[in-house]
Design a protein around this motif. Structure first.
Motif, PDB file in Angstrom:
ATOM      1  N   HIS A 166       0.853  -1.190   0.000  1.00  9.22           N
ATOM      2  CA  HIS A 166       0.000   0.000   0.000  1.00  9.22           C
ATOM      3  C   HIS A 166       0.889   1.241   0.000  1.00  9.22           C
ATOM      4  N   THR A 167       0.942   1.910  -1.146  1.00  6.09           N
ATOM      5  CA  THR A 167       1.788   3.097  -1.256  1.00  6.09           C
ATOM      6  C   THR A 167       1.215   4.247  -0.449  1.00  6.09           C
ATOM      7  N   ASP A 168       2.077   5.166  -0.069  1.00 13.12           N
ATOM      8  CA  ASP A 168       1.665   6.385   0.627  1.00 13.12           C
ATOM      9  C   ASP A 168       1.799   7.575  -0.318  1.00 13.12           C
ATOM     10  N   TYR A 169       1.500   7.336  -1.582  1.00 18.71           N
ATOM     11  CA  TYR A 169       1.526   8.372  -2.611  1.00 18.71           C
ATOM     12  C   TYR A 169       0.653   7.870  -3.757  1.00 18.71           C
ATOM     13  N   PRO A 170       0.223   8.748  -4.631  1.00 15.47           N
ATOM     14  CA  PRO A 170      -0.602   8.312  -5.766  1.00 15.47           C
ATOM     15  C   PRO A 170       0.181   7.382  -6.687  1.00 15.47           C
ATOM     16  N   GLY A 171      -0.498   6.381  -7.201  1.00 15.62           N
ATOM     17  CA  GLY A 171       0.123   5.474  -8.155  1.00 15.62           C
ATOM     18  C   GLY A 171       0.753   4.265  -7.497  1.00 15.62           C
ATOM     19  N   SER A 172       1.422   3.486  -8.335  1.00 14.28           N
ATOM     20  CA  SER A 172       2.025   2.227  -7.904  1.00 14.28           C
ATOM     21  C   SER A 172       3.474   2.414  -7.475  1.00 14.28           C
ATOM     22  N   ALA A 173       3.921   1.515  -6.615  1.00 14.66           N
ATOM     23  CA  ALA A 173       5.339   1.473  -6.248  1.00 14.66           C
ATOM     24  C   ALA A 173       6.137   0.921  -7.429  1.00 14.66           C
ATOM     25  N   PRO A 174       7.422   1.188  -7.507  1.00 18.70           N
ATOM     26  CA  PRO A 174       8.242   0.565  -8.545  1.00 18.70           C
ATOM     27  C   PRO A 174       8.168  -0.957  -8.415  1.00 18.70           C
ATOM     28  N   ILE A 175       8.078  -1.656  -9.538  1.00 23.36           N
ATOM     29  CA  ILE A 175       7.901  -3.106  -9.521  1.00 23.36           C
ATOM     30  C   ILE A 175       9.000  -3.814  -8.725  1.00 23.36           C
ATOM     31  N   GLY A 176      10.180  -3.257  -8.682  1.00 22.68           N
ATOM     32  CA  GLY A 176      11.285  -3.850  -7.930  1.00 22.68           C
ATOM     33  C   GLY A 176      11.067  -3.846  -6.419  1.00 22.68           C
ATOM     34  N   GLU A 177      10.100  -3.071  -5.930  1.00 22.77           N
ATOM     35  CA  GLU A 177       9.818  -3.001  -4.493  1.00 22.77           C
ATOM     36  C   GLU A 177       8.646  -3.882  -4.062  1.00 22.77           C
ATOM     37  N   TRP A 178       7.897  -4.426  -5.009  1.00 22.43           N
ATOM     38  CA  TRP A 178       6.691  -5.178  -4.676  1.00 22.43           C
ATOM     39  C   TRP A 178       6.980  -6.384  -3.777  1.00 22.43           C
ATOM     40  N   CYS A 179       8.122  -7.026  -3.977  1.00 26.18           N
ATOM     41  CA  CYS A 179       8.419  -8.269  -3.261  1.00 26.18           C
ATOM     42  C   CYS A 179       9.419  -8.104  -2.126  1.00 26.18           C
ATOM     43  N   THR A 180       9.871  -6.889  -1.868  1.00 23.18           N
ATOM     44  CA  THR A 180      10.894  -6.664  -0.852  1.00 23.18           C
ATOM     45  C   THR A 180      10.491  -7.281   0.490  1.00 23.18           C
ATOM     46  N   GLY A 181      11.320  -8.192   0.991  1.00 24.65           N
ATOM     47  CA  GLY A 181      11.102  -8.803   2.298  1.00 24.65           C
ATOM     48  C   GLY A 181      10.169 -10.002   2.310  1.00 24.65           C
ATOM     49  N   LEU A 182       9.436 -10.255   1.225  1.00 24.87           N
ATOM     50  CA  LEU A 182       8.471 -11.362   1.239  1.00 24.87           C
ATOM     51  C   LEU A 182       9.159 -12.720   1.183  1.00 24.87           C
ATOM     52  N   GLU A 183      10.271 -12.822   0.488  1.00 28.56           N
ATOM     53  CA  GLU A 183      11.010 -14.089   0.464  1.00 28.56           C
ATOM     54  C   GLU A 183      11.496 -14.451   1.870  1.00 28.56           C
ATOM     55  N   GLU A 184      11.953 -13.469   2.622  1.00 30.85           N
ATOM     56  CA  GLU A 184      12.402 -13.723   3.994  1.00 30.85           C
ATOM     57  C   GLU A 184      11.248 -14.242   4.857  1.00 30.85           C
ATOM     58  N   LEU A 185      10.056 -13.674   4.671  1.00 29.27           N
ATOM     59  CA  LEU A 185       8.896 -14.156   5.421  1.00 29.27           C
ATOM     60  C   LEU A 185       8.579 -15.598   5.027  1.00 29.27           C
ATOM     61  N   ALA A 186       8.601 -15.898   3.740  1.00 27.40           N
ATOM     62  CA  ALA A 186       8.349 -17.277   3.285  1.00 27.40           C
ATOM     63  C   ALA A 186       9.367 -18.234   3.892  1.00 27.40           C
ATOM     64  N   ASN A 187      10.622 -17.825   3.946  1.00 30.64           N
ATOM     65  CA  ASN A 187      11.660 -18.660   4.556  1.00 30.64           C
ATOM     66  C   ASN A 187      11.416 -18.888   6.044  1.00 30.64           C
ATOM     67  N   SER A 188      10.864 -17.893   6.736  1.00 28.15           N
ATOM     68  CA  SER A 188      10.619 -18.052   8.174  1.00 28.15           C
ATOM     69  C   SER A 188       9.395 -18.918   8.460  1.00 28.15           C
ATOM     70  N   ILE A 189       8.460 -18.990   7.524  1.00 27.97           N
ATOM     71  CA  ILE A 189       7.266 -19.818   7.680  1.00 27.97           C
ATOM     72  C   ILE A 189       7.525 -21.267   7.250  1.00 27.97           C
ATOM     73  N   GLU A 190       8.392 -21.477   6.289  1.00 22.43           N
ATOM     74  CA  GLU A 190       8.608 -22.796   5.699  1.00 22.43           C
ATOM     75  C   GLU A 190       8.874 -23.902   6.698  1.00 22.43           C
ATOM     76  N   PRO A 191       9.669 -23.709   7.759  1.00 17.30           N
ATOM     77  CA  PRO A 191       9.932 -24.810   8.688  1.00 17.30           C
ATOM     78  C   PRO A 191       8.676 -25.382   9.366  1.00 17.30           C
ATOM     79  N   PHE A 192       7.583 -24.635   9.354  1.00 17.05           N
ATOM     80  CA  PHE A 192       6.356 -25.104  10.000  1.00 17.05           C
ATOM     81  C   PHE A 192       5.452 -25.895   9.049  1.00 17.05           C
ATOM     82  N   LEU A 193       5.807 -25.928   7.760  1.00  9.63           N
ATOM     83  CA  LEU A 193       4.976 -26.594   6.764  1.00  9.63           C
ATOM     84  C   LEU A 193       5.223 -28.111   6.776  1.00  9.63           C
ATOM     85  N   PRO A 194       4.156 -28.892   6.597  1.00  9.84           N
ATOM     86  CA  PRO A 194       4.339 -30.344   6.501  1.00  9.84           C
ATOM     87  C   PRO A 194       5.035 -30.708   5.198  1.00  9.84           C
ATOM     88  N   THR A 195       5.803 -31.796   5.242  1.00  7.64           N
ATOM     89  CA  THR A 195       6.499 -32.246   4.025  1.00  7.64           C
ATOM     90  C   THR A 195       5.675 -33.281   3.295  1.00  7.64           C
TER      91      THR A 195
END
Length: 195
Positions: A166-195
């Motif tokens: 959710h940007t704090d300005y009109p329009g979209s964020a640069p596409i390079g910022e859309w995923c910032t930090g989400l991979e780290e969150l996925a990595n922190s959740i993964e150990p709890f997933l069943p195999t």
């Protein structure tokens, strides 16, 4: 976004309850800590594996709080689809950075569709990646502004993490910022997933 992703997100909007999982029903302490022994909240008639991982119950609150999401405000949704099932949980990150962002909205869906099915539906926007050694996909659709999705393979199907910036300005964020930090969150959740 794939057909079930669209249907599932529509269902989230339609059936998300404003209650926390602790108010959602009788869950024993053993059920909240061990997804392998949990009886699924919902099942479908597809013959697919039951979704025994519930994002609202099986991702520890401290993991989500550490990532900036207020676990006390998470919301759950039941999404029986007939031919597949998604158990969902929504989170908000209200850490505002003035002039940059107002936070994030995050949907985490556990579903009994396969990673190969997801790839087939979204091959035009999907990139194969690995989350802690598990097969996964990164999906960034330039036509869905400010949205990033990681899809991680599980023993019952997959886990989708879809985040909206959710940007704090009109329009979209640069596409390079859309995923910032989400991979780290996925990595922190993964150990709890069943195999």
């Amino acid at each position: 976004m794939g057909r079930w992703g669209t249907v599932a997100l529509t269902a989230v909007a339609a059936v998300v309850t404003a209650c926390s999982p602790s108010a959602a029903g009788d869950v024993t302490e053993d059920e909240t800590t061990t997804s392998a022994t949990r009886t699924p909240r919902i099942t479908d008639d597809s013959g697919r594996p039951p979704v025994t991982f519930d994002p609202c119950y099986d991702i520890p609150d401290d993991v989500m709080n550490a990532a900036g999401y207020d676990a006390a405000k998470k919301e759950l949704a039941d999404m029986p689809m007939g031919t597949y099932t998604f158990l969902g949980c929504t989170y908000r990150d209200d850490n505002k950075i003035p002039g940059t962002r107002r936070g994030y909205g995050l949907n985490i869906l556990a579903g009994n569709v396969t990673l190969d099915e997801e790839h087939s539906n979204n091959a035009h926007i999907a990139t194969a990646v690995s989350i802690n050694g598990r097969r996964a996909l990164l999906e960034v659709d330039p036509n869905r502004n400010d949205t990033c999705k990681y899809v991680v393979e599980t023993g019952f199907g997959l886990l989708m993490l879809t985040r909206i910036y959710h940007t704090d300005y009109p329009g979209s964020a640069p596409i390079g910022e859309w995923c910032t930090g989400l991979e780290e969150l996925a990595n922190s959740i993964e150990p709890f997933l069943p195999t």
